[in-house]
Design a protein around this motif. Sequence first.
Motif, PDB file in Angstrom:
ATOM      1  N   PRO A   7       0.827  -1.207   0.000  1.00 13.32           N
ATOM      2  CA  PRO A   7       0.000   0.000   0.000  1.00 13.32           C
ATOM      3  C   PRO A   7       0.862   1.259   0.000  1.00 13.32           C
ATOM      4  O   PRO A   7       2.088   1.190   0.174  1.00 13.32           O
ATOM      5  CB  PRO A   7      -0.765  -0.118   1.325  1.00 13.32           C
ATOM      6  CG  PRO A   7       0.172  -0.861   2.217  1.00 13.32           C
ATOM      7  CD  PRO A   7       0.894  -1.842   1.318  1.00 13.32           C
ATOM      8  N   GLU A   8       0.216   2.389  -0.171  1.00  9.27           N
ATOM      9  CA  GLU A   8       0.892   3.683  -0.042  1.00  9.27           C
ATOM     10  C   GLU A   8       0.783   4.135   1.405  1.00  9.27           C
ATOM     11  O   GLU A   8      -0.246   3.936   2.058  1.00  9.27           O
ATOM     12  CB  GLU A   8       0.248   4.710  -0.957  1.00  9.27           C
ATOM     13  CG  GLU A   8       0.487   4.447  -2.422  1.00  9.27           C
ATOM     14  CD  GLU A   8      -0.138   5.508  -3.318  1.00  9.27           C
ATOM     15  OE1 GLU A   8      -0.824   6.428  -2.805  1.00  9.27           O
ATOM     16  OE2 GLU A   8       0.061   5.421  -4.538  1.00  9.27           O
ATOM     17  N   CYS A   9       1.825   4.755   1.896  1.00  9.34           N
ATOM     18  CA  CYS A   9       1.823   5.297   3.251  1.00  9.34           C
ATOM     19  C   CYS A   9       0.763   6.395   3.342  1.00  9.34           C
ATOM     20  O   CYS A   9       0.749   7.301   2.500  1.00  9.34           O
ATOM     21  CB  CYS A   9       3.205   5.848   3.582  1.00  9.34           C
ATOM     22  SG  CYS A   9       3.282   6.706   5.178  1.00  9.34           S
ATOM     23  N   PRO A  10      -0.107   6.353   4.341  1.00  8.88           N
ATOM     24  CA  PRO A  10      -1.130   7.393   4.471  1.00  8.88           C
ATOM     25  C   PRO A  10      -0.562   8.751   4.899  1.00  8.88           C
ATOM     26  O   PRO A  10      -1.241   9.760   4.793  1.00  8.88           O
ATOM     27  CB  PRO A  10      -2.067   6.834   5.545  1.00  8.88           C
ATOM     28  CG  PRO A  10      -1.237   5.881   6.320  1.00  8.88           C
ATOM     29  CD  PRO A  10      -0.242   5.312   5.363  1.00  8.88           C
ATOM     30  N   HIS A  11       0.697   8.789   5.328  1.00 11.64           N
ATOM     31  CA  HIS A  11       1.321  10.035   5.780  1.00 11.64           C
ATOM     32  C   HIS A  11       2.076  10.763   4.675  1.00 11.64           C
ATOM     33  O   HIS A  11       2.263  11.971   4.755  1.00 11.64           O
ATOM     34  CB  HIS A  11       2.271   9.752   6.949  1.00 11.64           C
ATOM     35  CG  HIS A  11       1.602   9.084   8.089  1.00 11.64           C
ATOM     36  ND1 HIS A  11       0.859   9.763   9.043  1.00 11.64           N
ATOM     37  CD2 HIS A  11       1.528   7.767   8.428  1.00 11.64           C
ATOM     38  CE1 HIS A  11       0.374   8.910   9.907  1.00 11.64           C
ATOM     39  NE2 HIS A  11       0.763   7.692   9.566  1.00 11.64           N
ATOM     40  N   CYS A  12       2.546   9.997   3.655  1.00 12.38           N
ATOM     41  CA  CYS A  12       3.360  10.647   2.611  1.00 12.38           C
ATOM     42  C   CYS A  12       3.032  10.176   1.195  1.00 12.38           C
ATOM     43  O   CYS A  12       3.492  10.774   0.233  1.00 12.38           O
ATOM     44  CB  CYS A  12       4.848  10.418   2.878  1.00 12.38           C
ATOM     45  SG  CYS A  12       5.385   8.701   2.717  1.00 12.38           S
ATOM     46  N   GLY A  13       2.274   9.101   1.044  1.00  9.25           N
ATOM     47  CA  GLY A  13       1.875   8.626  -0.273  1.00  9.25           C
ATOM     48  C   GLY A  13       2.890   7.760  -0.992  1.00  9.25           C
ATOM     49  O   GLY A  13       2.658   7.344  -2.124  1.00  9.25           O
ATOM     50  N   VAL A  14       4.023   7.463  -0.347  1.00 16.91           N
ATOM     51  CA  VAL A  14       5.057   6.623  -0.960  1.00 16.91           C
ATOM     52  C   VAL A  14       4.707   5.150  -0.764  1.00 16.91           C
ATOM     53  O   VAL A  14       4.193   4.757   0.287  1.00 16.91           O
ATOM     54  CB  VAL A  14       6.445   6.944  -0.358  1.00 16.91           C
ATOM     55  CG1 VAL A  14       7.498   5.958  -0.816  1.00 16.91           C
ATOM     56  CG2 VAL A  14       6.856   8.362  -0.725  1.00 16.91           C
ATOM     57  N   LYS A  15       4.974   4.336  -1.785  1.00 13.92           N
ATOM     58  CA  LYS A  15       4.704   2.908  -1.713  1.00 13.92           C
ATOM     59  C   LYS A  15       5.559   2.270  -0.618  1.00 13.92           C
ATOM     60  O   LYS A  15       6.771   2.486  -0.546  1.00 13.92           O
ATOM     61  CB  LYS A  15       4.995   2.244  -3.060  1.00 13.92           C
ATOM     62  CG  LYS A  15       4.586   0.795  -3.122  1.00 13.92           C
ATOM     63  CD  LYS A  15       4.801   0.245  -4.521  1.00 13.92           C
ATOM     64  CE  LYS A  15       4.455  -1.231  -4.573  1.00 13.92           C
ATOM     65  NZ  LYS A  15       4.702  -1.790  -5.901  1.00 13.92           N
ATOM     66  N   MET A  16       4.915   1.493   0.233  1.00 19.82           N
ATOM     67  CA  MET A  16       5.588   0.849   1.351  1.00 19.82           C
ATOM     68  C   MET A  16       6.319  -0.407   0.873  1.00 19.82           C
ATOM     69  O   MET A  16       6.033  -0.915  -0.202  1.00 19.82           O
ATOM     70  CB  MET A  16       4.571   0.517   2.442  1.00 19.82           C
ATOM     71  CG  MET A  16       3.849   1.753   2.947  1.00 19.82           C
ATOM     72  SD  MET A  16       2.490   1.396   4.048  1.00 19.82           S
ATOM     73  CE  MET A  16       3.360   1.336   5.602  1.00 19.82           C
ATOM     74  N   LYS A  17       7.267  -0.906   1.688  1.00 19.20           N
ATOM     75  CA  LYS A  17       8.044  -2.089   1.323  1.00 19.20           C
ATOM     76  C   LYS A  17       7.677  -3.264   2.216  1.00 19.20           C
ATOM     77  O   LYS A  17       7.404  -3.096   3.408  1.00 19.20           O
ATOM     78  CB  LYS A  17       9.540  -1.797   1.442  1.00 19.20           C
ATOM     79  CG  LYS A  17      10.005  -0.770   0.436  1.00 19.20           C
ATOM     80  CD  LYS A  17      11.497  -0.615   0.451  1.00 19.20           C
ATOM     81  CE  LYS A  17      11.897   0.413  -0.609  1.00 19.20           C
ATOM     82  NZ  LYS A  17      13.324   0.509  -0.761  1.00 19.20           N
ATOM     83  N   LYS A  18       7.706  -4.444   1.624  1.00 16.63           N
ATOM     84  CA  LYS A  18       7.406  -5.677   2.341  1.00 16.63           C
ATOM     85  C   LYS A  18       8.601  -6.045   3.215  1.00 16.63           C
ATOM     86  O   LYS A  18       9.743  -6.042   2.743  1.00 16.63           O
ATOM     87  CB  LYS A  18       7.114  -6.787   1.333  1.00 16.63           C
ATOM     88  CG  LYS A  18       6.589  -8.062   1.917  1.00 16.63           C
ATOM     89  CD  LYS A  18       6.255  -9.017   0.772  1.00 16.63           C
ATOM     90  CE  LYS A  18       5.618 -10.287   1.261  1.00 16.63           C
ATOM     91  NZ  LYS A  18       5.281 -11.179   0.135  1.00 16.63           N
ATOM     92  N   CYS A  19       8.355  -6.356   4.492  1.00 15.16           N
ATOM     93  CA  CYS A  19       9.429  -6.652   5.443  1.00 15.16           C
ATOM     94  C   CYS A  19       9.065  -7.826   6.346  1.00 15.16           C
ATOM     95  O   CYS A  19       7.893  -8.039   6.657  1.00 15.16           O
ATOM     96  CB  CYS A  19       9.676  -5.454   6.348  1.00 15.16           C
ATOM     97  SG  CYS A  19      10.266  -4.010   5.505  1.00 15.16           S
ATOM     98  N   GLU A  20      10.085  -8.532   6.778  1.00 11.50           N
ATOM     99  CA  GLU A  20       9.901  -9.546   7.810  1.00 11.50           C
ATOM    100  C   GLU A  20       9.730  -8.834   9.144  1.00 11.50           C
ATOM    101  O   GLU A  20      10.287  -7.757   9.347  1.00 11.50           O
ATOM    102  CB  GLU A  20      11.126 -10.450   7.905  1.00 11.50           C
ATOM    103  CG  GLU A  20      11.365 -11.307   6.696  1.00 11.50           C
ATOM    104  CD  GLU A  20      12.635 -12.119   6.828  1.00 11.50           C
ATOM    105  OE1 GLU A  20      12.616 -13.253   6.343  1.00 11.50           O
ATOM    106  OE2 GLU A  20      13.632 -11.621   7.386  1.00 11.50           O
ATOM    107  N   PRO A  21       8.993  -9.431  10.070  1.00 16.56           N
ATOM    108  CA  PRO A  21       8.889  -8.828  11.409  1.00 16.56           C
ATOM    109  C   PRO A  21      10.255  -8.812  12.089  1.00 16.56           C
ATOM    110  O   PRO A  21      11.112  -9.634  11.768  1.00 16.56           O
ATOM    111  CB  PRO A  21       7.930  -9.753  12.153  1.00 16.56           C
ATOM    112  CG  PRO A  21       7.256 -10.559  11.116  1.00 16.56           C
ATOM    113  CD  PRO A  21       8.183 -10.622   9.942  1.00 16.56           C
ATOM    114  N   PRO A  22      10.460  -7.910  13.022  1.00 14.32           N
ATOM    115  CA  PRO A  22      11.725  -7.882  13.748  1.00 14.32           C
ATOM    116  C   PRO A  22      11.963  -9.218  14.465  1.00 14.32           C
ATOM    117  O   PRO A  22      11.020  -9.850  14.937  1.00 14.32           O
ATOM    118  CB  PRO A  22      11.542  -6.758  14.773  1.00 14.32           C
ATOM    119  CG  PRO A  22      10.440  -5.929  14.231  1.00 14.32           C
ATOM    120  CD  PRO A  22       9.561  -6.845  13.446  1.00 14.32           C
ATOM    121  N   PRO A  23      13.228  -9.639  14.570  1.00 16.39           N
ATOM    122  CA  PRO A  23      13.522 -10.909  15.231  1.00 16.39           C
ATOM    123  C   PRO A  23      13.331 -10.853  16.742  1.00 16.39           C
ATOM    124  O   PRO A  23      13.200 -11.880  17.392  1.00 16.39           O
ATOM    125  CB  PRO A  23      14.979 -11.171  14.866  1.00 16.39           C
ATOM    126  CG  PRO A  23      15.547  -9.824  14.579  1.00 16.39           C
ATOM    127  CD  PRO A  23      14.412  -9.007  14.015  1.00 16.39           C
TER     128      PRO A  23
END
Length: 94
Positions: A7-23
Amino acid sequence: MKITEAPECPHCGVKMKKCEPPPINYGDGLGWCTPYMYICFNDECKLYVNGWANLKNNYNKTASYRCMCYPDNGVFDAMCVFSPDGMTGQIIEE
């Protein structure tokens, strides 16, 4: 609503990146309950930029927030990061 594309960030409109959860889990220790999440890495995002001053002024902590989105329900939230590199090692390349 399940999210299937970044999705796009609702705060800036930039496409978000897929990430693993923190370890490492903070808080209740129950984990993130998702195999991946979407995070905004735009260093000009207002949430991220304003987060540094907010956390310093109110809690005397050197940290900020990055916008995140849970893919299973589309809920947006804020994730604390302690440096500009925070979470960049968790990015999943498609």
